[in-house]
Design an enzyme around this catalytic site. Structure first.
Site, PDB file in Angstrom:
ATOM      1  N   GLU A 121     -21.123   4.125 -14.289  1.00 63.65           N
ATOM      2  CA  GLU A 121     -21.096   3.509 -15.595  1.00 63.65           C
ATOM      3  C   GLU A 121     -21.171   1.696 -15.592  1.00 63.65           C
ATOM      4  O   GLU A 121     -20.298   1.328 -14.867  1.00 63.65           O
ATOM      5  CB  GLU A 121     -20.124   3.788 -16.491  1.00 63.65           C
ATOM      6  N   ARG A 168     -15.404  13.124 -16.639  1.00 58.11           N
ATOM      7  CA  ARG A 168     -15.736  11.824 -15.930  1.00 58.11           C
ATOM      8  C   ARG A 168     -17.017  12.082 -15.253  1.00 58.11           C
ATOM      9  O   ARG A 168     -17.206  13.112 -14.743  1.00 58.11           O
ATOM     10  CB  ARG A 168     -14.603  11.398 -15.026  1.00 58.11           C
ATOM     11  N   ASP A 192     -21.752  12.614 -21.865  1.00 60.75           N
ATOM     12  CA  ASP A 192     -21.202  11.226 -22.331  1.00 60.75           C
ATOM     13  C   ASP A 192     -20.860  10.313 -21.020  1.00 60.75           C
ATOM     14  O   ASP A 192     -20.223   9.062 -21.538  1.00 60.75           O
ATOM     15  CB  ASP A 192     -19.984  11.507 -23.210  1.00 60.75           C
ATOM     16  N   HIS A 222     -20.791   6.811 -23.338  1.00 59.91           N
ATOM     17  CA  HIS A 222     -19.260   6.910 -23.247  1.00 59.91           C
ATOM     18  C   HIS A 222     -18.636   6.492 -24.545  1.00 59.91           C
ATOM     19  O   HIS A 222     -17.927   5.634 -24.796  1.00 59.91           O
ATOM     20  CB  HIS A 222     -18.591   6.130 -22.044  1.00 59.91           C
TER      21      HIS A 222
HETATM   22  P1  NDP Z   1      -5.015  16.835 -19.531  1.00 63.02           P
HETATM   23  O1  NDP Z   1      -4.427  16.186 -18.307  1.00 63.02           O
HETATM   24  O2  NDP Z   1      -4.426  17.387 -20.841  1.00 63.02           O
HETATM   25  O3  NDP Z   1      -6.160  17.966 -19.102  1.00 63.02           O
HETATM   26  C1  NDP Z   1      -6.791  18.032 -17.622  1.00 63.02           C
HETATM   27  C2  NDP Z   1      -7.017  19.398 -17.292  1.00 63.02           C
HETATM   28  O4  NDP Z   1      -7.868  19.122 -16.189  1.00 63.02           O
HETATM   29  C3  NDP Z   1      -5.850  20.252 -17.232  1.00 63.02           C
HETATM   30  O5  NDP Z   1      -5.964  21.280 -17.824  1.00 63.02           O
HETATM   31  C4  NDP Z   1      -6.109  20.508 -15.514  1.00 63.02           C
HETATM   32  O6  NDP Z   1      -5.707  21.720 -15.384  1.00 63.02           O
HETATM   33  C5  NDP Z   1      -7.384  20.257 -15.298  1.00 63.02           C
HETATM   34  N1  NDP Z   1      -7.551  19.797 -13.866  1.00 63.02           N
HETATM   35  C6  NDP Z   1      -7.014  18.516 -13.343  1.00 63.02           C
HETATM   36  N2  NDP Z   1      -7.314  18.416 -12.057  1.00 63.02           N
HETATM   37  C7  NDP Z   1      -8.369  19.517 -12.031  1.00 63.02           C
HETATM   38  C8  NDP Z   1      -8.841  20.009 -10.468  1.00 63.02           C
HETATM   39  N3  NDP Z   1      -8.752  19.156  -9.516  1.00 63.02           N
HETATM   40  N4  NDP Z   1      -9.519  20.882 -10.533  1.00 63.02           N
HETATM   41  C9  NDP Z   1      -9.724  21.491 -11.875  1.00 63.02           C
HETATM   42  N5  NDP Z   1      -9.125  21.148 -12.840  1.00 63.02           N
HETATM   43  C10 NDP Z   1      -8.343  20.116 -13.002  1.00 63.02           C
HETATM   44  O7  NDP Z   1      -6.060  15.575 -19.936  1.00 63.02           O
HETATM   45  P2  NDP Z   1      -7.000  15.375 -21.358  1.00 63.02           P
HETATM   46  O8  NDP Z   1      -7.282  16.569 -21.859  1.00 63.02           O
HETATM   47  O9  NDP Z   1      -6.126  14.419 -22.312  1.00 63.02           O
HETATM   48  O10 NDP Z   1      -8.142  14.454 -20.992  1.00 63.02           O
HETATM   49  C11 NDP Z   1      -8.860  15.046 -19.710  1.00 63.02           C
HETATM   50  C12 NDP Z   1      -9.953  14.022 -19.113  1.00 63.02           C
HETATM   51  O11 NDP Z   1     -10.982  13.745 -20.088  1.00 63.02           O
HETATM   52  C13 NDP Z   1      -9.496  12.546 -19.052  1.00 63.02           C
HETATM   53  O12 NDP Z   1      -8.788  12.456 -17.760  1.00 63.02           O
HETATM   54  C14 NDP Z   1     -10.631  11.696 -19.016  1.00 63.02           C
HETATM   55  O13 NDP Z   1     -11.473  11.738 -17.745  1.00 63.02           O
HETATM   56  C15 NDP Z   1     -11.691  12.465 -20.022  1.00 63.02           C
HETATM   57  N6  NDP Z   1     -11.625  11.908 -21.218  1.00 63.02           N
HETATM   58  C16 NDP Z   1     -13.262  11.304 -21.610  1.00 63.02           C
HETATM   59  C17 NDP Z   1     -13.340  10.559 -22.896  1.00 63.02           C
HETATM   60  C18 NDP Z   1     -14.622   9.936 -23.133  1.00 63.02           C
HETATM   61  O14 NDP Z   1     -14.632   9.270 -23.784  1.00 63.02           O
HETATM   62  N7  NDP Z   1     -15.791  10.742 -22.673  1.00 63.02           N
HETATM   63  C19 NDP Z   1     -12.065  10.360 -23.556  1.00 63.02           C
HETATM   64  C20 NDP Z   1     -10.843  10.871 -23.168  1.00 63.02           C
HETATM   65  C21 NDP Z   1     -10.537  11.445 -21.943  1.00 63.02           C
HETATM   66  P3  NDP Z   1      -4.648  22.180 -14.036  1.00 63.02           P
HETATM   67  O15 NDP Z   1      -3.566  21.349 -14.035  1.00 63.02           O
HETATM   68  O16 NDP Z   1      -4.627  23.726 -14.270  1.00 63.02           O
HETATM   69  O17 NDP Z   1      -5.779  21.933 -13.010  1.00 63.02           O
END
Ligand code: NDP
Length: 321
Positions: free
Chosen positions: A263, A234, A258, A281
């Site tokens: 945006e 994001r 991306d 994006h």
């Molecule tokens: P997941 O929930 O599977 O993974 C998110 C990861 O982020 C987890 O491993 C979590 O680990 C970590 N995380 C969450 N909060 C924090 C924090 N405060 N500090 C550090 N690490 C953190 O989600 P996905 O992999 O399915 O998707 C991830 C993100 O990718 C989405 O939320 C979205 O914003 C983005 N995305 C972008 C797209 C694009 O078009 N560019 C398309 C799809 C998704 P832990 O719990 O150990 O902290």
């Protein structure tokens, strides 16, 4: 026969969503109205579900619907929805995980290669006629050879990226709030420590308050002068002001983005940087994957009203069992 619950669709969605929902629900496509907000208010009492893409569903929006049961978000990232508030009111929020994971990982690797090897600049060179008139595109300063990948957010998508990076021969490190027991990659308990250990930093963490501006001057300095930042998570995770300054000063080498803070606006200062690759994006943006996401929105709403169980509820809104 099942009653047809009323579903709000405040902005246009793909045909697969509209058609899928209209088969089972009364769908209020309020974006078609001359005054969309008034059209929402006119049906608000009846609305039991919302199908949403992009729009903010904050407390004030939620409070407009006294009979709301479920918010089905198109997209795995749901920082546009106040899920904690929904949870406190017993409203289920769903997202679209898994079906987009491999697509976004492909995009992330593509963006990394484009950035490291300056592929979009090289293509612009050819299209401008420079190959023929001025000669070959200059050798790239960077190479993937010898690089180490750091991943912020080793979740579903992060792991799919790591898997691909292994095939490229890149060692993988990661940071998240938790060390993952079943993962062999090197864990860092802070983002600065991760940035110090790697030269290629891939951001794939969610948006929202917890990750806001995690990448600023300090992390960019730790990444260093050979550093390459890739963001497919994001835009809000990165301070764009700090990033532009770092790119100009040579604090880091290059960036591939991306996603952006505001945006679809991309600051001119970023567009003017020669050492950035900018994508609008498009992480999940293939017909195949967007249709799979759309079908999952439909499946969540249909399952909820048929069985009282959504398919993919988010953790903030555990559903009644
Ligand atoms: P997941 O929930 O599977 O993974 C998110 C990861 O982020 C987890 O491993 C979590 O680990 C970590 N995380 C969450 N909060 C924090 C924090 N405060 N500090 C550090 N690490 C953190 O989600 P996905 O992999 O399915 O998707 C991830 C993100 O990718 C989405 O939320 C979205 O914003 C983005 N995305 C972008 C797209 C694009 O078009 N560019 C398309 C799809 C998704 P832990 O719990 O150990 O902290």
């Amino acid at each position: 026969a099942m009653t047809r619950p009323d579903i709000l669709m405040p902005s246009p969605m793909r045909d697969i969503v509209t058609a899928g929902l209209e088969a089972a629900f009364t769908v209020h496509k309020t974006y078609d109205a001359a005054e969309p907000e008034a059209a929402i208010d006119a049906v608000a009492d009846r609305i039991r579900g919302i199908a949403v893409v992009g729009r903010r569903i904050d407390k004030a929006m939620v409070d407009r619907f006294p009979n709301l049961e479920i918010v089905a978000n198109f997209g795995v990232g749901y920082d546009n929805v106040d899920a904690a508030y929904c949870g406190s009111k017993g409203i289920v929020v769903t997202n679209t995980p898994d079906v987009l994971t491999e697509e976004v990982a492909d995009t992330a690797i593509g963006l990394m290669l484009m950035t490291v090897r300056e592929l979009s600049a090289a293509e612009r060179w050819l299209r401008a006629g420079k190959w023929e008139n001025e000669g070959p595109y200059p050798l790239t300063r960077a190479t993937l050879r010898g690089r180490t990948l750091g991943i912020l957010g080793l979740g579903r998508i992060g792991k799919a990226i790591a898997h691909r990076a292994e095939a490229f021969g890149m060692p993988v490190h990661y940071h998240g709030r938790h060390r993952q027991a079943d993962v062999a990659y090197t864990y860092h308990d802070s983002l600065v420590s991760l940035a110090e250990a790697v030269d290629t930093l891939m951001l794939v963490a969610p948006g929202g308050a917890d990750t806001h501006h995690m990448v600023g001057e300090r992390v960019l300095k730790a990444l260093g002068p050979d550093g390459i930042l890739i963001n497919v998570g994001r835009g809000t995770v990165v301070s764009e002001t700090a990033l532009v300054a770092a790119l100009r000063k040579g604090t880091i080498l290059a960036a591939g983005l991306d996603v952006f803070e505001n945006e679809p606006h991309v600051p001119q200062a970023l567009v003017d940087c020669p050492n950035v690759v900018l994508l609008p994006h498009v992480g999940s943006a293939s017909v195949h994957t967007r249709n799979a996401m759309g079908q999952l929105v439909v499946d969540n709403l249909t399952a909820w009203f048929r069985t009282g169980k959504a398919v993919t509820p988010v953790p903030e809104t555990p559903q009644r069992t």
